[in-house]
Structure formats: C-alpha cells, structure tokens
Design an enzyme around this catalytic site. Structure first.
Site, short mmCIF file in Angstrom:
data_model
loop_
_atom_site.label_atom_id
_atom_site.label_comp_id
_atom_site.label_asym_id
_atom_site.label_seq_id
_atom_site.Cartn_x
_atom_site.Cartn_y
_atom_site.Cartn_z
N THR A 82 -5.22 6.25 -5.74
CA THR A 82 -3.91 5.83 -5.81
C THR A 82 -3.74 4.98 -7.11
OG1 THR A 82 -3.59 5.88 -3.48
CG2 THR A 82 -2.26 4.47 -4.72
N LYS A 109 -9.99 -17.96 -5.45
CA LYS A 109 -10.05 -19.64 -5.54
C LYS A 109 -9.02 -20.07 -4.67
CE LYS A 109 -11.68 -19.32 -10.51
NZ LYS A 109 -11.02 -19.64 -11.62
N ARG A 131 -0.82 -2.74 -3.37
CA ARG A 131 -1.55 -2.30 -2.05
C ARG A 131 -2.06 -3.74 -1.40
NH1 ARG A 131 -5.61 2.39 -1.24
NH2 ARG A 131 -3.66 3.62 -1.16
N HIS A 161 3.29 4.33 2.79
CA HIS A 161 2.56 4.67 1.59
C HIS A 161 3.57 5.89 1.16
CE1 HIS A 161 -0.11 5.46 -1.38
NE2 HIS A 161 -1.38 5.63 -0.56
C1 NCD Z 1 -5.08 6.57 2.09
C2 NCD Z 1 -4.55 5.19 2.31
O1 NCD Z 1 -5.10 4.30 1.52
O2 NCD Z 1 -3.69 4.89 3.01
N1 NCD Z 1 -5.51 7.04 0.69
C3 NCD Z 1 -4.69 7.10 -0.44
O3 NCD Z 1 -3.94 6.40 -0.72
N2 NCD Z 1 -5.12 8.05 -1.10
C4 NCD Z 1 -5.61 7.19 3.47
C5 NCD Z 1 -6.95 6.55 3.65
O4 NCD Z 1 -7.37 5.56 3.31
O5 NCD Z 1 -7.48 7.37 4.72
#
Ligand code: NCD
Length: 341
Positions: A82, A109, A131, A161
C-alpha cells in the site's frame, strides 16, 4: 442538486462521519470509506483507473496532473504494497511525496497526533495518506485538518481500506466484467479484516449477484448477514461455482485471545488448495490483498498458479490510487458559500 448517498446501516465509527468525505457538490474530497458512496463514484474511480493503467504501460509512465502538489504518506502501521504503490502513484502523477517514518518521528518522543498534523500542515502539504491501527483514525484526521487538505484512508484498524477494495473491484471487472452475474466468495478472517468490510460495501454498491463469506464461526462478525452476504462455515460449500475467490490473512496482530485451535487446524479446514479449488468454476480467479501466508490460508500451488491474479492486484493498485488521488486533488475549487447548483 447534490446527489445525496443513501445512509449506510453499518458503521464502526459513528453516525454522520461517513459523509465528510464529499464536498458540497457531492465529489470526493477525502476517501475514507466506501460506505455511503454511490455506484456513480465507484464506477468513475474504475473508469479513471483504466486510463491510468494505460499510462502505466507506456515507456514514460508519468503525467503532469498533480505537479506542484505535496503528498505525505503517514503510516502508523506496517505496510509494503500500500505505501509503495501510493508513492509510485503520486510520482507518476508528478506530485512530490514525503514518507514519514513514525518509528523515527517525534511521535516516538510523545508528540500527539494533532501536533504532528499541525506541523505537517505548516509545511503546506495538500494530502495525507494515513494508515493507523485505530478504527476511525482517518476520519478523525480528516475532521481536524485545514479545509484545503484531503485525507485518504490507507487502512484504519479493522474498519476500512477503501483503495484496496477499489483495486480489487478493478481486478474483478477486468477479469470478469459485469458484477451482476458474479458469485464472489470471501474466505478467512472476516472478523478483523478492514479489506473485507470495504470489499463487501463495494460489491453491494456495484450490485454483485451473490456475495458469500466463509470462515469458522469465531472469525465471523456478529450481524454480518445485515450487510447482504450469505454466511458459510464450510469452505467447499461456500466456494461452490464461485467466479471469484478472495482469500484473507489471519490478522494475528488484531486477535485478542485464542480464536483458533492452531494454524495447522485452520489450514486443514480453510486453506485453499488445488483440490478444494475444483469446487469453484473452472475459470474462477483467486485473489488476496497480501501479505499472503503460504500454508496458512493458501497453498503455494494456488497462490502461484494460473488462476491467481494476486500480483495483478498489486499492479492495478497503482492505477487505482492514481485515479483516487487525481479525483480528490484535481477538483475545481469550491466557490465560497458552497454549492449553488
Ligand atoms: C491488508 C491490510 O493491511 O489491511 N493488506 C494490504 O493493505 N495490502 C491486509 C492484511 O494485512 O492482511
């Protein structure tokens, strides 16, 4: 007239937060969740991504659409695909992109999230890609940034997501065409998967014929039937005659307590092997958002086999993220005073 999306029934993050992602003209200002978006917006993302997929096949893979814009990758959780495909997408749109490494940033920190944001805002950035392990983190940030800044959710806890779901829809549409005729089976850790939640919203909005979820009872969220899916606890029954099989990773980092006897036991019942795959249609495709755990949810012969489109998903992720970024940042500015049409 503003095209108001239907009020969603499923939310991990509270009442009206889903609609802050649209501007007064109903266009995407942030991309936080699929929930509440109409099929027009989703189809627009897919169509725009088609044109960027062509750009990605040229020898010079670059267009000047976001020249002069500054984008920040703000990843509080681990990521390979990602983060890097967002970075590539930004570069191919000619934007400048910064990667903030949280483990070496001032967050470690003791600086608060809001203070970090205010400092990044003072550097005159245009977009944050976020994220975070907390469900609702991207919404929180979107509701606290300056009005000119857009936020894209790159995964928040087990909530959503949305760009992953859209690259999955792109992969399905490229391979299978019309969603109305399809049987799609999602297999694995539904309980903790933000990817699955976003996929189900997207598949429903695009009017998919039959959406099934398959997992042991302990990994099925309560009330998931209300999202319009049918629930199976038996893998072969669930993937019978499926056109698309989406495998999910066991999200061990989000599991509190023992939800499974062992990985070996899980694999013996829910691992997708070549033999089990025979229950699906002959031309079924096998998908996985990655990272894959070979021998836990999927056999190597399937992951690397002719039905697998797992690496195509990664490639298409660049075009889909280019589409979302260009739609969000490339909007004509809104008139002061809001929508007048
Ligand atoms: C996913 C996530 O981070 O939610 N991966 C991703 O973004 N390609 C799925 C996962 O971590 O299993």
């Amino acid at each position: 007239m503003v095209n108001k999306p239907a009020r969603p029934t499923d939310s991990l993050i509270g009442n009206d937060s889903w609609n802050i992602q649209l501007d007064t003209k109903g266009r995407l200002k942030h991309f936080l969740t699929i929930e509440g978006l109409g099929s027009e917006i989703l189809t627009n993302i897919l169509d725009t991504a088609e044109s960027f997929a062509n750009v990605n096949e040229q020898s010079v893979k670059k267009v000047p659409i976001l020249r002069g814009k500054t984008i920040v990758n703000l990843f509080f959780e681990a990521s390979t695909r990602t983060r890097t495909t967002f970075e590539l997408a930004a570069k191919r749109l000619s934007a400048d992109i910064l990667n903030i490494n949280i483990s070496t940033s001032a967050t470690s920190k003791g600086e608060t999230l809001l203070d970090t944001l205010q400092n990044l805002q003072a550097m005159l950035c245009d977009m944050f890609i976020v994220r975070h392990s907390d469900s609702g983190a991207a919404h929180f940030i979107a509701s606290h940034v300056a009005p000119h800044i857009s936020v894209i959710n790159a995964g928040d806890g087990r909530h959503a997501h949305p760009t992953q779901a859209m690259l999955d829809m792109f992969t399905i549409r490229r391979n299978k065409g019309d969603f109305g005729q399809l049987r799609v089976a999602i297999v694995g850790d539904l309980l903790h998967s933000r990817v699955a939640r976003s996929q189900i919203h997207a598949l429903n909005t695009l009017n998919t014929g039959d959406v099934r979820v398959i997992a042991p009872k302990t990994l099925i969220p309560t009330g998931i039937e209300d999202m319009g899916v049918s629930v199976f606890n038996d893998l072969e029954a669930g993937i019978r005659d499926a056109d698309v099989i989406i495998m999910l990773r066991l999200q061990k980092e989000r599991m509190l307590g023992a939800l499974l006897p062992s990985e070996a036991e899980y694999y013996s019942q829910y691992g997708l092997t070549e033999e089990r795959l025979r229950a699906a249609k002959d031309d079924a495709i096998v998908m996985h958002p990655g990272p894959i755990n070979r021998g836990v949810e999927i056999e190597s012969r399937v992951a690397d086999g002719v039905r697998s489109v797992i690496l195509d998903q990664v490639t298409y992720g660049i075009a889909v993220r280019m589409a979302v970024m260009s739609m969000v940042l490339g909007r004509e500015p809104e008139q002061p005073g809001g929508d007048v049409t």
